[in-house]
Design a protein around this motif. Structure first.
Motif, PDB file in Angstrom:
ATOM      1  N   UNK A   1      44.602  58.215  30.263  1.00 32.65           N
ATOM      2  CA  UNK A   1      44.678  57.134  29.771  1.00 32.65           C
ATOM      3  C   UNK A   1      43.441  56.347  30.459  1.00 32.65           C
ATOM      4  N   UNK A   2      43.584  56.369  31.647  1.00 32.08           N
ATOM      5  CA  UNK A   2      42.348  55.944  32.565  1.00 32.08           C
ATOM      6  C   UNK A   2      40.940  56.480  32.254  1.00 32.08           C
ATOM      7  N   UNK A   3      41.297  58.004  32.160  1.00 31.16           N
ATOM      8  CA  UNK A   3      40.117  58.676  31.734  1.00 31.16           C
ATOM      9  C   UNK A   3      39.256  58.353  30.394  1.00 31.16           C
TER      10      UNK A   3
ATOM     11  N   UNK B   1      34.318  46.006  28.733  1.00 25.64           N
ATOM     12  CA  UNK B   1      35.910  45.955  28.839  1.00 25.64           C
ATOM     13  C   UNK B   1      36.431  46.702  28.355  1.00 25.64           C
ATOM     14  N   UNK B   2      37.317  47.618  29.003  1.00 26.17           N
ATOM     15  CA  UNK B   2      38.149  48.527  28.156  1.00 26.17           C
ATOM     16  C   UNK B   2      39.840  48.199  29.024  1.00 26.17           C
ATOM     17  N   UNK B   3      40.904  48.167  28.112  1.00 29.17           N
ATOM     18  CA  UNK B   3      42.113  48.195  28.605  1.00 29.17           C
ATOM     19  C   UNK B   3      42.982  49.324  28.486  1.00 29.17           C
TER      20      UNK B   3
ATOM     21  N   UNK C   1      50.576  53.733  28.827  1.00 24.49           N
ATOM     22  CA  UNK C   1      49.618  54.578  28.335  1.00 24.49           C
ATOM     23  C   UNK C   1      49.193  54.878  27.087  1.00 24.49           C
ATOM     24  N   UNK C   2      50.210  54.731  26.000  1.00 22.29           N
ATOM     25  CA  UNK C   2      49.870  55.093  24.610  1.00 22.29           C
ATOM     26  C   UNK C   2      48.982  56.288  24.404  1.00 22.29           C
ATOM     27  N   UNK C   3      49.103  57.381  25.025  1.00 24.84           N
ATOM     28  CA  UNK C   3      48.207  58.552  24.573  1.00 24.84           C
ATOM     29  C   UNK C   3      48.819  59.036  23.155  1.00 24.84           C
ATOM     30  N   UNK C   4      47.745  59.679  22.569  1.00 26.30           N
ATOM     31  CA  UNK C   4      48.135  60.411  21.322  1.00 26.30           C
ATOM     32  C   UNK C   4      48.839  61.639  21.331  1.00 26.30           C
ATOM     33  N   UNK C   5      49.962  61.817  21.376  1.00 22.92           N
ATOM     34  CA  UNK C   5      50.821  62.905  21.674  1.00 22.92           C
ATOM     35  C   UNK C   5      50.523  63.858  21.269  1.00 22.92           C
TER      36      UNK C   5
END
Length: 268
Positions: free
Chosen positions: A154-156, A88-90, A95-99
């Motif tokens: 984020x989905x990737x 299970x991944x959320x 998005x919360x990418x590491x900028x």
């Protein structure tokens, strides 16, 4: 062997032991399904997803009633890390990418639960196959990519953990309209080709119903309606409230539906 991947059974969620956010939510995600969770801002969609991935304690939240099962196993004793290892991944809202990291470095953070580096590289190539737009930007810092590209990252990143189920929170938020359809097309392709199931919380009902197999309408922490997406798309009350269409004179209004479900909180 059950075909139900995720089962949420009449859960109540409270924050700080005072605020009741969910008031008896029940829903199911079957293997190979795309299920949409529809509702306005504050309806309880994000809380439902965080309950599924056991992220509530970080916000002083807890499931005070009911249960959540993954493939028939109660998840109450699992940590968020355990759930990722279980498939299970959320993808969090926003998005919360590491900028400060590159696109590729962001993607590789999703492979942290696996020790096989060679397999991780294969998984990375699979991500790039589905997201050619971010392959072009793989060496760019994520903070300098567009909102749509960050959503793809984020989905990737979630896909890198090889999930059975992805919990996708408001994927259309902050994305240019021309990219929203592209993101949902990719979700559909991942579902069809890789067998990944999705539970998608979304305010954009038109796009969510178009791509989902089943949908639930949530309001004030309760499920008000559920059914196949095509059926909900055709309902006058759903069209009036979520799709901007008026109802015919004498037709059923969503207000009547809400009253009915408050008296009988079931899936009738």
């Amino acid at each position: 062997m059950t075909d139900v991947l995720l089962s949420i059974n009449n859960i109540e969620v409270t924050y700080a032991r005072v605020i009741l956010a969910l008031r008896g939510i029940s829903l199911q995600v079957k293997k190979g399904a795309i299920v949409s969770l529809l509702g306005a801002n504050g309806a309880g969609k994000t809380t439902t997803l965080k309950a599924c991935s056991n992220l509530l304690p970080a916000e002083r939240g807890e499931i005070s009633k009911g249960s959540i099962e993954l493939l028939g196993e109660d998840t109450a004793g699992m940590s968020a890390y355990d759930l990722v290892k279980s498939g299970v991944s959320q993808v969090l809202e926003g998005r919360h990418c590491f900028s400060h990291l590159t696109v590729e470095e962001n993607l590789m953070t999703g492979a942290f639960i696996h020790e096989d580096r060679a397999q991780a590289k294969k998984d990375l190539e699979l991500v790039y196959e589905y997201f050619p737009r971010i392959k072009v930007r793989r060496k760019s810092e994520a903070g300098f990519t567009s909102g749509g590209e960050q959503q793809m990252v984020a989905i990737g990143r979630a896909l890198m953990s090889r999930p059975k189920l992805i919990l996708l929170d408001e994927p259309s938020m902050g994305i240019a309209p021309q990219l929203v359809e592209e993101v949902f097309e990719i979700v559909q392709n991942l579902n069809k080709n890789e067998g990944v199931s999705f539970l998608v919380a979304e305010q954009n009902a038109r796009i969510a119903l178009k791509y989902a197999t089943e949908a639930y309408v949530v309001e004030n922490g309760r499920v008000m309606l559920r059914g196949p997406s095509e059926e909900l798309m055709g309902r006058a009350d759903v069209q009036e409230l979520y799709l901007g269409a008026g109802t015919d004179e004498g037709g059923e209004s969503f207000r009547d539906v809400k009253h009915y479900h408050r008296r009988r909180p079931s899936f009738a």
